[in-house]
Design an enzyme around this catalytic site. Sequence first.
Site, PDB file in Angstrom:
ATOM      1  N   GLU A  63       0.792  -1.224   0.000  1.00 54.27           N
ATOM      2  CA  GLU A  63       0.000   0.000   0.000  1.00 54.27           C
ATOM      3  C   GLU A  63       0.827   1.279   0.000  1.00 54.27           C
ATOM      4  OE1 GLU A  63       0.507  -1.333   4.353  1.00 54.27           O
ATOM      5  OE2 GLU A  63       0.108  -2.288   2.432  1.00 54.27           O
ATOM      6  N   HIS A  65      -8.762  -3.425  -0.161  1.00 51.04           N
ATOM      7  CA  HIS A  65      -7.928  -3.514   1.042  1.00 51.04           C
ATOM      8  C   HIS A  65      -6.798  -2.489   0.975  1.00 51.04           C
ATOM      9  CE1 HIS A  65      -6.066  -5.505   4.523  1.00 51.04           C
ATOM     10  NE2 HIS A  65      -4.911  -5.229   3.914  1.00 51.04           N
ATOM     11  N   GLU A  66      -6.120  -2.412  -0.173  1.00 50.10           N
ATOM     12  CA  GLU A  66      -5.002  -1.468  -0.293  1.00 50.10           C
ATOM     13  C   GLU A  66      -5.495  -0.022  -0.248  1.00 50.10           C
ATOM     14  OE1 GLU A  66      -2.376  -3.025   0.082  1.00 50.10           O
ATOM     15  OE2 GLU A  66      -3.093  -5.014  -0.488  1.00 50.10           O
ATOM     16  N   HIS A 102      -6.026   1.207   3.255  1.00 48.70           N
ATOM     17  CA  HIS A 102      -4.804   1.608   3.953  1.00 48.70           C
ATOM     18  C   HIS A 102      -4.529   3.109   3.798  1.00 48.70           C
ATOM     19  CE1 HIS A 102      -2.982  -1.836   5.820  1.00 48.70           C
ATOM     20  NE2 HIS A 102      -3.044  -2.583   4.723  1.00 48.70           N
ATOM     21  N   GLU A 138      -3.736  -3.242  10.312  1.00 46.09           N
ATOM     22  CA  GLU A 138      -4.440  -4.260   9.535  1.00 46.09           C
ATOM     23  C   GLU A 138      -5.849  -4.565  10.037  1.00 46.09           C
ATOM     24  OE1 GLU A 138      -3.581  -5.071   6.757  1.00 46.09           O
ATOM     25  OE2 GLU A 138      -1.454  -4.556   6.672  1.00 46.09           O
ATOM     26  N   ASP A 160       8.981  -9.246  10.441  1.00 45.88           N
ATOM     27  CA  ASP A 160       8.375 -10.076   9.392  1.00 45.88           C
ATOM     28  C   ASP A 160       8.160 -11.513   9.852  1.00 45.88           C
ATOM     29  OD1 ASP A 160       7.994  -8.149   7.474  1.00 45.88           O
ATOM     30  OD2 ASP A 160       9.925  -8.466   6.499  1.00 45.88           O
ATOM     31  N   TYR A 204      -4.840  -9.262  11.329  1.00 51.49           N
ATOM     32  CA  TYR A 204      -5.854  -8.988  10.316  1.00 51.49           C
ATOM     33  C   TYR A 204      -7.249  -9.383  10.817  1.00 51.49           C
ATOM     34  CZ  TYR A 204      -2.053  -8.483   6.902  1.00 51.49           C
ATOM     35  OH  TYR A 204      -0.933  -8.076   6.212  1.00 51.49           O
TER      36      TYR A 204
END
Length: 625
Positions: free
Chosen positions: A275, A299-300, A303, A322, A380, A388
């Site tokens: 995003e 979704h993007e 953001h 998220e 990560d 989410y």
Amino acid sequence: MAEEGSGSDAATASSCGDFNLRHLHLELRVEFDRRRLTGRAVLQLGCLRPGQRLLRLDTHPSLGVEAVRARYGSGTPAHTLEHRTLPFTTYGSVLELTLPGPCDPAEPLEVTIEYTTGDGPGVVWLNPEQTAGKVKPYLFTQGQAVLNRSFFPCFDTPAVKSTYSASIEVPEGFTAVMSATDWEHDEKENVFLFTMRHPIPAYLIALAVGDIVSAEVGPRSRVWTEPCLLDAAKEEFNGVIEEFLTVGEKLFGQYVWGRYDLLFMPPSFPFGGMENPCITFVTPCLLAGDRSLADVIIHEISHSWFGNLVTNANWGDFWLNEGFTMYAQRRISTEVYGTEYTCLEAATGRALLRKHMDNTGEDHPLNKLKVRIEHGIDPDETYNETPYEKGYCFVSYLAHLVGDQNKFDAFLRAYVDKFKFKSIVAEDTLNFYLDYFPELKKQNVEKRPGFEFDCWLNTPGWPPYLPDLSSGDTLMKPAESLASLWFAAELNIDAIKAVDLCSWKTYQIVYFLDKLLEKSPLPPGNTEKLAEMYPNISKSKNAELRFRWVQIIVRNNYEDAFDELRDFLQSQGKQKYTVPLYRAMWTETEGTRKLAQEIFATTGNQLHQNVQNFVKKIFVPNKDS
């Protein structure tokens, strides 16, 4: 509210608590023949604590610093600084600079770092065979979560936001794009100039360079692609993006970023989407040919408010990015596609969360919303479905407590307005919520037994509250019934043919295929009949459908369709598809294991390096590749 350098982000070794980053400027030259970026980073800083003599920045071993200069105030001579690189973690190091004198909050500090960077984790060089056109190389950067320290020396924490500008010199025949509000092109020198007028964290600064062209698809949107994909991208998204943006603005307030563009990455791009402000980097798998995956970008787009505008101050509060984005995505989807379809999509997400928690155990420490990321742990490595989908459930619970959708939508607009361009922690969000709804605060809703806010944040496990998705039953029940027909040893062809799959939307078919996968293998012969009955699935260009179909091929050892499996893996390199498929092939039969090795031997070099490494580890478990 989290202050810059609040000390709560173990992923940064920088002295962001001592200095305020006001602006970053990059001047870089792209050298494909040597696979490197060369140039300088100029940091405009303010001193927060008088007398500081050391400035520490996040960097990476792949980034080589050649010289550092600094000066206080304007018009003063620059001083060459002593600098050294120190170890930090496996994913980065520390650049320590000795300033020419004690810093003074009244004087601005400008630091210029001459450097070169090559094959770092956040700077990805693609060979021509890894692109769609197969002719020219390609470069892109990926900053989230802590990778941009290999792109430029920085305060690599979402707690720090600044404006930035860049001058990118590229070879003739190449185009540069960045996550910036303003772009210019000096055609004579082939230099691209960028400015981001709004403050953003380091991880959202993104660059791509390649054989890239564009086409307008809306009043404030264009698609960027390699030339061979431009017509497909324009057809897929022409007139689509603006509707999503307009609904988002109605729900959450002004879209502040100016343009919303899409950059369709080469097939080896390992992610679904990133995003980056003003220009989302997306997988070409979205180009299904029938707009059936166009809604994935909701979704993007979401953001743009949650994540890019209001940002988690550290990666342990990733659910703020998220969870709120999932809620926003489903609010936009409800407005555009209706409650039934949105509930079906949410049910798919809930199933992913269930699968994740079944695999890890509900009490795994990563299955809470506020995760403690210790020093040395790459953020990560903590990535999973919890921020989410459990985050979505918590935001849905907050809406449930309000009991009025319009009032909660108004709260979200106020929340964005309050914290825009800022980085915050969970406590900021929840305190604002309780202050906004004083009647709920009086009821001590944050302490209701079994639903305590502290429990939501700090106790791992299944969400204490699940939003009602029963509206999706009108779409889910037919899919479940159809799936059950395919598990009969003697197929009821008349009953199967009575169901018109052509009228189903993507997530309804996905739900149907997921049900088939759950109980595969099918009775003998049924997989072949499935392929014959539904060529719109087995021959689909829709990557979500193809992904599930080829998994069915593997689970049923349907050798007649192994070429379809080979074609799918050769056509894309998305990690979400590629790694599970290789894992499934490796664990199914000796034949599928041999097939996996054959396909990887011929197509592995088309994949992103990280994806190649993941696949190699499947082939050789518990050993470094």
